[in-house]
Enzyme design. Sequence first.
Site, mmCIF file in Angstrom:
data_model
loop_
_atom_site.group_PDB
_atom_site.id
_atom_site.type_symbol
_atom_site.label_atom_id
_atom_site.label_comp_id
_atom_site.label_asym_id
_atom_site.label_seq_id
_atom_site.Cartn_x
_atom_site.Cartn_y
_atom_site.Cartn_z
ATOM 1 C CE LYS A 1 -3.733 -2.519 2.159
ATOM 2 N NZ LYS A 1 -4.522 -2.630 3.479
ATOM 3 C CD GLN B 1 -3.522 -4.559 6.521
ATOM 4 O OE1 GLN B 1 -3.868 -3.524 6.028
ATOM 5 N NE2 GLN B 1 -4.001 -5.454 6.051
ATOM 6 C CG ASP C 1 -9.462 -0.305 5.278
ATOM 7 O OD1 ASP C 1 -9.370 -0.726 4.228
ATOM 8 O OD2 ASP C 1 -8.838 -0.353 6.294
#
Length: 317
Positions: A53, A97, A120
Amino acid sequence: MPARILSGTEIGQQIQAELRQEIETLKQAGVTPGLAAVLVGDNPASHIYVRNKIRACEALGLYSERLTPPASITTGELIAEIEALNRRPEIDAILVQLPLPKQVDAQRVLLAVDPAKDVDGFHPINVGALVANRPALRPCTPAGVMELLRRSGIPLEGQRAVIIGRSDIVGKPLALLLMHAHATVTVCHSRTRDLPGVARTADILVAAMGRAAFVTPEFVRPGATVIDVGINRLEDPAAAERLFARHPERLEEFRRKGSALVGDVHPDVADVAGALTPAPGGVGPLTIAMLMANTVQAARARRGQAVAARARVEAVR
Ligand code: GUN
């Protein structure tokens, strides 16, 4: 006839090329979108995901930073770190994460992320917006699957979509996106009766349950589009011999490396499906591309008015 291969790598590159232009325009207006990735502890897969990422941000000219609190962090300490990121104006996008260590209350942590920076799409405010089909940040993997289907010209309206897997990250949000695109959606899971039979009703079959090669040809109606969201590391040589019996090049690669990545879809499904995403090289690159797209979207939405005005001034000059 073997399945048409839907290359996520190629489509991901297309999306990134479009974003590069958009980011260039934003930068000319004085805005560099910024992403903060919070990576707790030392889960090896999470490290690889976050590294990819951050690399994608760098390749596109986005600002990025990686925070790596220790695995021993408490829920309160992690929330404090996130609140500090919420307050920083140059950070447009925050991702935490997953998975988080056991002692951390993941739901409380996700609730602490500013919904405007929640790239997200996991905050309940954004989940609610998705349910209600209102504009907001969408979870990256489901958004990537939709983009892959759209750009591959796979029709959705009136089609039967079956999703195997009901996770908050993939199965549930993808069901909503497909429903909003006028597909007829069924969500299956570990307790579904006659799973292969239900799967065989699908025009579009999505495997997102995280079990290596679980979806065998008997799950697939001939000609169906199969989307493989899974990525599993295979290390058992006997399993590799079985799985890749008819795929000598993959077996050879397994023997060379001592392991292989396989999706949730059995390689032999390529003989039955009409179209199929490879794994790796299918949905994964789209997840990254959509994270980048969400970061740009968050930057625009947070500073949108000012940016638009500045860009107009630049254009007039
Ligand atoms: N872990 C597995 N998938 C994801 C994802 O899409 N986002 C985050 N933050 N963590 C994950």
